[in-house]
Write a protein that holds these residues in place. Sequence first.
Motif, PDB file in Angstrom:
ATOM      1  N   UNK A  32       8.672  -4.818  14.131  1.00 15.47           N
ATOM      2  CA  UNK A  32       7.977  -5.947  13.518  1.00 15.47           C
ATOM      3  C   UNK A  32       6.465  -5.746  13.606  1.00 15.47           C
ATOM      4  N   UNK A  33       6.001  -5.279  14.750  1.00 14.17           N
ATOM      5  CA  UNK A  33       4.570  -5.054  14.926  1.00 14.17           C
ATOM      6  C   UNK A  33       4.056  -4.014  13.939  1.00 14.17           C
ATOM      7  N   UNK A  34       4.838  -2.971  13.719  1.00 15.68           N
ATOM      8  CA  UNK A  34       4.427  -1.921  12.784  1.00 15.68           C
ATOM      9  C   UNK A  34       4.283  -2.490  11.384  1.00 15.68           C
ATOM     10  N   UNK A  35       5.240  -3.321  10.987  1.00 17.81           N
ATOM     11  CA  UNK A  35       5.164  -3.919   9.657  1.00 17.81           C
ATOM     12  C   UNK A  35       3.987  -4.876   9.570  1.00 17.81           C
ATOM     13  N   UNK A  36       3.712  -5.569  10.663  1.00 19.94           N
ATOM     14  CA  UNK A  36       2.595  -6.506  10.650  1.00 19.94           C
ATOM     15  C   UNK A  36       1.276  -5.756  10.516  1.00 19.94           C
ATOM     16  N   UNK A  40       1.371  -3.801   4.295  1.00 22.28           N
ATOM     17  CA  UNK A  40       1.921  -3.297   3.036  1.00 22.28           C
ATOM     18  C   UNK A  40       3.323  -2.813   3.349  1.00 22.28           C
ATOM     19  N   UNK A  41       4.164  -2.670   2.351  1.00 18.12           N
ATOM     20  CA  UNK A  41       5.537  -2.228   2.631  1.00 18.12           C
ATOM     21  C   UNK A  41       5.555  -0.805   3.160  1.00 18.12           C
ATOM     22  N   UNK A  42       6.396  -0.551   4.141  1.00 18.51           N
ATOM     23  CA  UNK A  42       6.524   0.770   4.738  1.00 18.51           C
ATOM     24  C   UNK A  42       7.867   1.387   4.385  1.00 18.51           C
ATOM     25  N   UNK A  43       7.870   2.696   4.215  1.00 18.05           N
ATOM     26  CA  UNK A  43       9.136   3.394   3.998  1.00 18.05           C
ATOM     27  C   UNK A  43       9.846   3.554   5.336  1.00 18.05           C
ATOM     28  N   UNK A  44      11.141   3.818   5.280  1.00 11.42           N
ATOM     29  CA  UNK A  44      11.891   3.999   6.518  1.00 11.42           C
ATOM     30  C   UNK A  44      11.306   5.166   7.318  1.00 11.42           C
ATOM     31  N   UNK A  45      10.875   6.189   6.607  1.00 12.77           N
ATOM     32  CA  UNK A  45      10.282   7.330   7.295  1.00 12.77           C
ATOM     33  C   UNK A  45       9.024   6.907   8.047  1.00 12.77           C
ATOM     34  N   UNK A  83      10.138  -1.556   3.366  1.00 11.44           N
ATOM     35  CA  UNK A  83      10.383  -2.869   3.964  1.00 11.44           C
ATOM     36  C   UNK A  83       9.072  -3.555   4.284  1.00 11.44           C
ATOM     37  N   UNK A  84       9.109  -4.887   4.260  1.00 11.75           N
ATOM     38  CA  UNK A  84       7.947  -5.675   4.658  1.00 11.75           C
ATOM     39  C   UNK A  84       8.443  -6.937   5.335  1.00 11.75           C
ATOM     40  N   UNK A  95       2.439  -6.973  -5.315  1.00  9.46           N
ATOM     41  CA  UNK A  95       2.150  -5.572  -5.031  1.00  9.46           C
ATOM     42  C   UNK A  95       1.447  -4.898  -6.194  1.00  9.46           C
ATOM     43  N   UNK A  96       0.492  -4.079  -5.835  1.00 13.01           N
ATOM     44  CA  UNK A  96      -0.195  -3.239  -6.804  1.00 13.01           C
ATOM     45  C   UNK A  96       0.280  -1.834  -6.504  1.00 13.01           C
ATOM     46  N   UNK A  97       1.022  -1.265  -7.436  1.00 11.17           N
ATOM     47  CA  UNK A  97       1.711  -0.010  -7.175  1.00 11.17           C
ATOM     48  C   UNK A  97       1.168   1.102  -8.062  1.00 11.17           C
ATOM     49  N   UNK A  98       0.860   2.239  -7.483  1.00  4.68           N
ATOM     50  CA  UNK A  98       0.454   3.381  -8.300  1.00  4.68           C
ATOM     51  C   UNK A  98       1.711   4.130  -8.732  1.00  4.68           C
ATOM     52  N   UNK A  99       1.901   4.210 -10.045  1.00  3.43           N
ATOM     53  CA  UNK A  99       3.138   4.816 -10.526  1.00  3.43           C
ATOM     54  C   UNK A  99       3.100   6.330 -10.360  1.00  3.43           C
TER      55      UNK A  99
END
Lengths: 147, 147
Positions: A32-36, A40-45, A83-84, A95-99
């Motif tokens: 949870x702390x890492x996501x906080x 921004x959303x983080x990948x599982x990796x 995940x977020x 989200x602003x996503x670079x394609x």
Amino acid sequence: MMRRMPTDLHSTVAERLRRVGQRYTEQREALVAALERARKPLSTLEIVQARTGPQSSVYRNLAVLEHVGVVRRVVTEGEFARFELTEELTEHHHHLICSNCGKVEDVTIPTDLESTMDRTVDRLAKRSGFAKVRHRLDLIGTCRSCA
Amino acid sequence: MMRRMPTDLHSTVAERLRRVGQRYTEQREALVAALERARKPLSTLEIVQARTGPQSSVYRNLAVLEHVGVVRRVVTEGEFARFELTEELTEHHHHLICSNCGKVEDVTIPTDLESTMDRTVDRLAKRSGFAKVRHRLDLIGTCRSCA
DNA sequence: CTTCCTGCAAAAGTTTTGCATTAAC
DNA sequence: GTTAATGCAAAACTTTTGCAGGAAG
């Protein structure tokens, strides 16, 4: 419309887990702390690399936290899941996503556009027989470094 | 704002493929036809089951068609990738997604909301240094049968 | 006759699961 | 003590790739 203080986050999560007979362990807190921290959303990796435990535990903990409404799965373009923290625990955002490179940034949009969207969404939802409809708006383009 | 007639679809796709030295084979035509018939994003499994060839060819053909801007990858919630025809070949639209069973429907929203969104998106994009930004709005809720 | 497409099978990459052990309540 | 969490390795599942054969231009 309530904004939650950062200090509340961990006790809120703990409470939600307790309610279903689950524990707020160090690993889960780290997750949870890492996501906080990321904001921004983080990948599982990325989550695994944030020293939140071995891969299998990370996946299991994400499933648990998703189940109690603490994290949500966000899908961008291809690759692996991200995940977020849920919006109840943070703030409503987009989200602003670079394609091109897949980079994701959180953004907020003007409240008047939000309310217009909410009204329209409600109307469409009723018409289609859907209930409890929320919206998800993403902005997809090319970031400065990929331009 | 141009709407394309169904008849144009296959020749448009053929032309785009030809431009990069690729062929519009029966398999690829079947794939495009399946997506056209569906009027909603299909999973790779569904595409394969639509008799569009063996799995490996389907994946390869999806990659090619994505490359020439005929299909786009749509990600909903978890599970596997979904694909649809690009908006140039159909119409700008949004998705109504059931968060419980994963069902997806296409929906369109009022043009005034679209233009408000576009204006706001442009403004945010400039501020963040992103270029060529488009929006993606999904409505996520619970469908009638899952309620 | 050269380039591209197909089809099978095998490989690669992401996510899930079994099971014995450890930790939390 | 009882229930849940962890960690490893193995399995499952989605997607990609190698290569030989076939089709298209």
